[in-house]
Design a protein around this motif. Structure first.
Motif, PDB file in Angstrom:
ATOM      1  N   LEU A  88      48.709  32.333  30.588  1.00 57.19           N
ATOM      2  CA  LEU A  88      49.152  33.548  29.893  1.00 57.19           C
ATOM      3  C   LEU A  88      49.082  33.425  28.366  1.00 57.19           C
ATOM      4  CD1 LEU A  88      52.026  34.687  32.279  1.00 57.19           C
ATOM      5  CD2 LEU A  88      49.658  35.538  32.158  1.00 57.19           C
ATOM      6  N   PRO A  89      49.486  32.299  27.769  1.00 57.71           N
ATOM      7  CA  PRO A  89      49.306  32.171  26.308  1.00 57.71           C
ATOM      8  C   PRO A  89      47.828  32.195  25.886  1.00 57.71           C
ATOM      9  CG  PRO A  89      50.895  30.559  27.099  1.00 57.71           C
ATOM     10  CD  PRO A  89      50.270  31.185  28.311  1.00 57.71           C
ATOM     11  N   ILE A  90      46.944  31.688  26.743  1.00 59.99           N
ATOM     12  CA  ILE A  90      45.512  31.736  26.443  1.00 59.99           C
ATOM     13  C   ILE A  90      45.044  33.183  26.433  1.00 59.99           C
ATOM     14  CG2 ILE A  90      43.208  31.068  27.242  1.00 59.99           C
ATOM     15  CD1 ILE A  90      44.591  28.539  28.464  1.00 59.99           C
ATOM     16  N   ALA A  91      45.490  33.955  27.417  1.00 62.35           N
ATOM     17  CA  ALA A  91      45.137  35.380  27.474  1.00 62.35           C
ATOM     18  C   ALA A  91      45.626  36.093  26.213  1.00 62.35           C
ATOM     19  CB  ALA A  91      45.725  36.025  28.727  1.00 62.35           C
ATOM     20  N   LYS A  92      46.824  35.749  25.760  1.00 60.79           N
ATOM     21  CA  LYS A  92      47.375  36.336  24.533  1.00 60.79           C
ATOM     22  C   LYS A  92      46.486  35.980  23.335  1.00 60.79           C
ATOM     23  CE  LYS A  92      51.033  38.123  22.266  1.00 60.79           C
ATOM     24  NZ  LYS A  92      51.296  39.547  22.314  1.00 60.79           N
ATOM     25  N   GLU A  93      46.054  34.715  23.263  1.00 61.62           N
ATOM     26  CA  GLU A  93      45.166  34.277  22.171  1.00 61.62           C
ATOM     27  C   GLU A  93      43.836  35.025  22.196  1.00 61.62           C
ATOM     28  OE1 GLU A  93      44.626  30.035  22.222  1.00 61.62           O
ATOM     29  OE2 GLU A  93      46.781  29.668  22.196  1.00 61.62           O
ATOM     30  N   LEU A  94      43.413  35.451  23.386  1.00 53.46           N
ATOM     31  CA  LEU A  94      42.164  36.203  23.513  1.00 53.46           C
ATOM     32  C   LEU A  94      42.343  37.666  23.125  1.00 53.46           C
ATOM     33  CD1 LEU A  94      40.839  34.702  26.869  1.00 53.46           C
ATOM     34  CD2 LEU A  94      39.866  34.370  24.573  1.00 53.46           C
ATOM     35  N   GLY A  95      43.572  38.039  22.724  1.00 61.18           N
ATOM     36  CA  GLY A  95      43.826  39.387  22.242  1.00 61.18           C
ATOM     37  C   GLY A  95      44.404  40.344  23.272  1.00 61.18           C
ATOM     38  N   LEU A  96      44.780  39.839  24.424  1.00 59.04           N
ATOM     39  CA  LEU A  96      45.360  40.706  25.453  1.00 59.04           C
ATOM     40  C   LEU A  96      46.871  40.825  25.255  1.00 59.04           C
ATOM     41  CD1 LEU A  96      43.347  39.291  28.468  1.00 59.04           C
ATOM     42  CD2 LEU A  96      42.932  41.432  27.243  1.00 59.04           C
ATOM     43  N   ASN A  97      47.402  42.028  25.417  1.00 54.39           N
ATOM     44  CA  ASN A  97      48.851  42.251  25.319  1.00 54.39           C
ATOM     45  C   ASN A  97      49.505  42.360  26.679  1.00 54.39           C
ATOM     46  OD1 ASN A  97      48.944  42.341  22.462  1.00 54.39           O
ATOM     47  ND2 ASN A  97      48.060  44.394  22.551  1.00 54.39           N
ATOM     48  N   LYS A  98      48.693  42.674  27.679  1.00 53.87           N
ATOM     49  CA  LYS A  98      49.159  42.678  29.058  1.00 53.87           C
ATOM     50  C   LYS A  98      47.951  42.380  29.928  1.00 53.87           C
ATOM     51  CE  LYS A  98      48.842  47.674  29.908  1.00 53.87           C
ATOM     52  NZ  LYS A  98      49.549  48.830  30.439  1.00 53.87           N
ATOM     53  N   VAL A  99      48.216  41.791  31.088  1.00 52.35           N
ATOM     54  CA  VAL A  99      47.130  41.437  31.986  1.00 52.35           C
ATOM     55  C   VAL A  99      47.372  42.030  33.367  1.00 52.35           C
ATOM     56  CG1 VAL A  99      46.428  39.335  30.787  1.00 52.35           C
ATOM     57  CG2 VAL A  99      48.185  39.207  32.541  1.00 52.35           C
ATOM     58  N   LEU A 100      46.288  42.414  33.983  1.00 54.70           N
ATOM     59  CA  LEU A 100      46.302  42.901  35.354  1.00 54.70           C
ATOM     60  C   LEU A 100      45.900  41.745  36.262  1.00 54.70           C
ATOM     61  CD1 LEU A 100      46.351  45.258  37.453  1.00 54.70           C
ATOM     62  CD2 LEU A 100      43.908  45.554  36.943  1.00 54.70           C
ATOM     63  N   ILE A 101      46.688  41.533  37.299  1.00 59.57           N
ATOM     64  CA  ILE A 101      46.378  40.510  38.300  1.00 59.57           C
ATOM     65  C   ILE A 101      46.509  41.173  39.662  1.00 59.57           C
ATOM     66  CG2 ILE A 101      46.908  38.227  39.200  1.00 59.57           C
ATOM     67  CD1 ILE A 101      48.245  37.599  36.536  1.00 59.57           C
ATOM     68  N   THR A 102      45.521  40.947  40.504  1.00 58.61           N
ATOM     69  CA  THR A 102      45.527  41.567  41.821  1.00 58.61           C
ATOM     70  C   THR A 102      45.548  40.501  42.911  1.00 58.61           C
ATOM     71  OG1 THR A 102      43.121  41.624  42.050  1.00 58.61           O
ATOM     72  CG2 THR A 102      44.155  43.490  40.919  1.00 58.61           C
ATOM     73  N   CYS A 103      45.981  40.910  44.087  1.00 57.79           N
ATOM     74  CA  CYS A 103      45.910  40.032  45.255  1.00 57.79           C
ATOM     75  C   CYS A 103      45.901  40.887  46.513  1.00 57.79           C
ATOM     76  CB  CYS A 103      47.059  39.032  45.286  1.00 57.79           C
ATOM     77  SG  CYS A 103      48.699  39.728  45.558  1.00 57.79           S
ATOM     78  N   ASP A 104      45.372  40.323  47.578  1.00 64.21           N
ATOM     79  CA  ASP A 104      45.432  41.004  48.864  1.00 64.21           C
ATOM     80  C   ASP A 104      46.890  41.136  49.269  1.00 64.21           C
ATOM     81  OD1 ASP A 104      42.666  41.002  48.961  1.00 64.21           O
ATOM     82  OD2 ASP A 104      42.553  39.232  50.257  1.00 64.21           O
ATOM     83  N   LYS A 105      47.229  42.255  49.864  1.00 66.29           N
ATOM     84  CA  LYS A 105      48.618  42.480  50.269  1.00 66.29           C
ATOM     85  C   LYS A 105      49.111  41.391  51.222  1.00 66.29           C
ATOM     86  CE  LYS A 105      51.928  45.708  52.062  1.00 66.29           C
ATOM     87  NZ  LYS A 105      52.502  46.888  51.490  1.00 66.29           N
ATOM     88  N   ILE A 106      48.219  40.878  52.055  1.00 64.00           N
ATOM     89  CA  ILE A 106      48.634  39.858  53.023  1.00 64.00           C
ATOM     90  C   ILE A 106      48.805  38.473  52.390  1.00 64.00           C
ATOM     91  CG2 ILE A 106      47.642  41.070  55.002  1.00 64.00           C
ATOM     92  CD1 ILE A 106      45.279  39.068  54.857  1.00 64.00           C
ATOM     93  N   ASN A 107      48.413  38.304  51.132  1.00 67.64           N
ATOM     94  CA  ASN A 107      48.530  37.016  50.452  1.00 67.64           C
ATOM     95  C   ASN A 107      49.903  36.928  49.774  1.00 67.64           C
ATOM     96  OD1 ASN A 107      48.278  34.667  48.984  1.00 67.64           O
ATOM     97  ND2 ASN A 107      46.186  35.092  48.315  1.00 67.64           N
ATOM     98  N   LEU A 108      50.903  36.630  50.576  1.00 69.51           N
ATOM     99  CA  LEU A 108      52.285  36.602  50.068  1.00 69.51           C
ATOM    100  C   LEU A 108      52.494  35.521  49.013  1.00 69.51           C
ATOM    101  CD1 LEU A 108      54.211  37.174  53.422  1.00 69.51           C
ATOM    102  CD2 LEU A 108      53.477  38.862  51.725  1.00 69.51           C
TER     103      LEU A 108
END
Length: 175
Positions: A124-144
């Motif tokens: 997450l800090p790397i994503a921030k350094e890349l200029g992102l203020n929020k990130v979208l993360i997805t997963c299959d619903k069955i992947n608890l």
């Protein structure tokens, strides 16, 4: 630190080539495709894959139908690879709906030990350094397990969408 191991995120280099092959063998022995897609050799040798991975980091050299992204491995002190994470600099239509800014996977033999959560938190800090203020993360619903990992790192479920007959959950994390 998880399970008293000193762990770090490490960009792919020629130093970890042998460990990389051990990592992919773990996936193959479990009849699974490596996740995320960026960590697959795709009929390349390691050196070619490494060059390809570095090209994917910059808009100027990134493949036209992809977005720039950085790939990191979660490694132990001995450079044993436990997992891989791909941080995308932006979203195209497909990534906005189904793929997200960050994709990750833990080698099958090491799942259920908290490595995914640690790897995501380190990214997450790397994503921030890349200029992102929020990130979208997805997963299959069955992947608890993945859903728990995302939520543990501050993910808020926005909605669920259908892709190829499967429900995909879309979470946002503020950085």
């Amino acid at each position: 630190m998880v399970n008293n191991l000193k762990l770090e995120l490490l960009k792919a280099t020629d130093v970890i080539e042998e460990q990389y092959y051990d990592f992919i063998n773990d996936w193959e022995n479990n009849n699974e495709d490596i996740i995320p897609y960026s960590a697959r050799l795709l009929d390349m040798d390691y050196k070619s894959w490494l060059d390809h991975t570095y090209k994917m980091e910059n808009q100027e050299t990134c493949l036209s139908n992809f977005v720039p992204a950085h790939t990191y491995f979660l490694v132990t002190e001995t450079k044993r690879i436990l997992g891989v994470i791909n941080i995308r600099h932006s979203l195209n239509d497909y990534l906005f709906n189904f793929g997200g800014h960050i994709g990750y996977g833990i080698r099958p033999s090491e799942r259920g030990q908290g490595y995914a959560s640690l790897m995501l938190s380190l990214s997450l800090p790397i994503a921030k350094e890349l200029g992102l203020n929020k990130v979208l993360i997805t997963c299959d619903k069955i992947n608890l397990g993945s859903a728990k990992t995302i939520i543990k790192n501050g993910g808020i479920l926005e909605n669920e969408v259908i892709e190829d007959g499967e429900l995909t959950q879309r979470y946002w994390i503020e950085l």
